[in-house]
Design a protein around this motif. Structure first.
Motif, PDB file in Angstrom:
ATOM      1  N   LEU A 140       0.811  -1.213   0.000  1.00  0.00           N
ATOM      2  CA  LEU A 140       0.000   0.000   0.000  1.00  0.00           C
ATOM      3  C   LEU A 140       0.848   1.268   0.000  1.00  0.00           C
ATOM      4  O   LEU A 140       0.422   2.293  -0.504  1.00  0.00           O
ATOM      5  CB  LEU A 140      -0.952   0.017   1.204  1.00  0.00           C
ATOM      6  CG  LEU A 140      -2.112  -0.970   1.139  1.00  0.00           C
ATOM      7  CD1 LEU A 140      -2.931  -0.898   2.424  1.00  0.00           C
ATOM      8  CD2 LEU A 140      -2.992  -0.711  -0.064  1.00  0.00           C
ATOM      9  N   GLY A 141       2.015   1.205   0.594  1.00  0.00           N
ATOM     10  CA  GLY A 141       2.894   2.363   0.613  1.00  0.00           C
ATOM     11  C   GLY A 141       2.530   3.421   1.644  1.00  0.00           C
ATOM     12  O   GLY A 141       3.268   4.382   1.833  1.00  0.00           O
ATOM     13  N   ARG A 142       1.419   3.245   2.294  1.00  0.00           N
ATOM     14  CA  ARG A 142       0.998   4.188   3.346  1.00  0.00           C
ATOM     15  C   ARG A 142       0.036   3.447   4.270  1.00  0.00           C
ATOM     16  O   ARG A 142      -0.518   2.419   3.907  1.00  0.00           O
ATOM     17  CB  ARG A 142       0.326   5.412   2.754  1.00  0.00           C
ATOM     18  CG  ARG A 142      -1.009   5.111   2.113  1.00  0.00           C
ATOM     19  CD  ARG A 142      -1.626   6.332   1.416  1.00  0.00           C
ATOM     20  NE  ARG A 142      -2.949   6.082   0.939  1.00  0.00           N
ATOM     21  CZ  ARG A 142      -3.328   5.203   0.038  1.00  0.00           C
ATOM     22  NH1 ARG A 142      -2.443   4.391  -0.486  1.00  0.00           N
ATOM     23  NH2 ARG A 142      -4.579   5.079  -0.332  1.00  0.00           N
ATOM     24  N   GLY A 143      -0.123   3.997   5.440  1.00  0.00           N
ATOM     25  CA  GLY A 143      -1.043   3.402   6.397  1.00  0.00           C
ATOM     26  C   GLY A 143      -0.324   3.009   7.677  1.00  0.00           C
ATOM     27  O   GLY A 143       0.901   3.061   7.761  1.00  0.00           O
ATOM     28  N   LYS A 144      -1.108   2.619   8.648  1.00  0.00           N
ATOM     29  CA  LYS A 144      -0.545   2.210   9.938  1.00  0.00           C
ATOM     30  C   LYS A 144       0.130   0.852   9.783  1.00  0.00           C
ATOM     31  O   LYS A 144      -0.472  -0.099   9.300  1.00  0.00           O
ATOM     32  CB  LYS A 144      -1.643   2.111  10.998  1.00  0.00           C
ATOM     33  CG  LYS A 144      -2.228   3.448  11.377  1.00  0.00           C
ATOM     34  CD  LYS A 144      -3.265   3.270  12.459  1.00  0.00           C
ATOM     35  CE  LYS A 144      -3.892   4.594  12.828  1.00  0.00           C
ATOM     36  NZ  LYS A 144      -4.953   4.420  13.835  1.00  0.00           N
ATOM     37  N   ARG A 145       1.367   0.801  10.219  1.00  0.00           N
ATOM     38  CA  ARG A 145       2.141  -0.432  10.132  1.00  0.00           C
ATOM     39  C   ARG A 145       2.221  -1.097  11.496  1.00  0.00           C
ATOM     40  O   ARG A 145       2.395  -0.429  12.510  1.00  0.00           O
ATOM     41  CB  ARG A 145       3.537  -0.135   9.596  1.00  0.00           C
ATOM     42  CG  ARG A 145       3.519   0.169   8.108  1.00  0.00           C
ATOM     43  CD  ARG A 145       4.883   0.560   7.593  1.00  0.00           C
ATOM     44  NE  ARG A 145       4.924   0.619   6.156  1.00  0.00           N
ATOM     45  CZ  ARG A 145       4.323   1.539   5.407  1.00  0.00           C
ATOM     46  NH1 ARG A 145       3.611   2.482   5.964  1.00  0.00           N
ATOM     47  NH2 ARG A 145       4.428   1.513   4.095  1.00  0.00           N
TER      48      ARG A 145
END
Length: 182
Positions: A140-145
């Motif tokens: 996704l390249g973004r978001g909560k990890r």
């Protein structure tokens, strides 16, 4: 002593938030695994956001999975709620101490669904006994990890299974053999 098992849906880059939109593009054969996982647990441990989502859906769902989900006791990590419905108990302010107490009790496994912020806390305090990751072939390249900056976490792979559609089930246990007290 109870075992604490975490189960998460993740992208390849470790994003866990709002799994449902990106999960819809895949059709892994995870039904038997998820059923066995739920029926093998004695209680659920949930973060408040996950609890709110589950409590809005499961009480009106039908079938054996829903019945089991509804019957299990639930413990919820929340500092904002003092009372909960759906067979749930709030853990209050010191979640780490509360989870240690739950783990020390007699009984079967505590199962954590999702609840990324809670899981990060549990991992940081070495309270997780097994980490079950359903890894989707997506970046996704973004978001909560799930795994952010912080202390390294050593894990030992105990099993791996292809669930189809490119989704892998990876089961890890903490590798406590490499730890030092210094």
């Amino acid at each position: 002593m109870r075992k604490l098992i975490v189960t998460e849906f993740l992208t390849l880059d470790g994003v866990y938030e709002e799994a449902t939109p990106w999960q819809r593009d895949y059709a892994p054969d995870d039904g038997p695994f998820k059923r066995d996982e739920l029926f093998g647990a004695d209680a659920l441990l949930l973060g408040r956001v996950t609890y709110d989502g589950f409590a809005a859906y499961w009480p009106t769902a039908t079938g054996a999975f829903a019945e089991r989900m509804n019957r299990l006791p639930k413990y919820v990590a929340t500092t904002t709620r003092t009372s909960l419905d759906w067979n749930a108990t709030p853990l209050g302010g010191d979640v780490v101490a509360a989870v240690r107490d739950l783990k020390a009790q007699e009984g079967g496994a505590l199962l954590v669904y999702g609840s990324g912020t809670l899981v990060q806390t549990l991992l940081r305090h070495d309270l997780v006994d097994e980490l079950r990751l359903m890894v989707y072939p997506l970046v996704l390249g973004r978001g909560k990890r799930l795994f952010g900056e912080g202390d390294p976490l050593r894990l030992a792979l105990s099993s791996a299974r292809d669930l189809g559609s490119g989704v892998m089930l990876l089961i890890y246990e903490p590798d406590r053999s490499a730890r030092t007290d210094g």
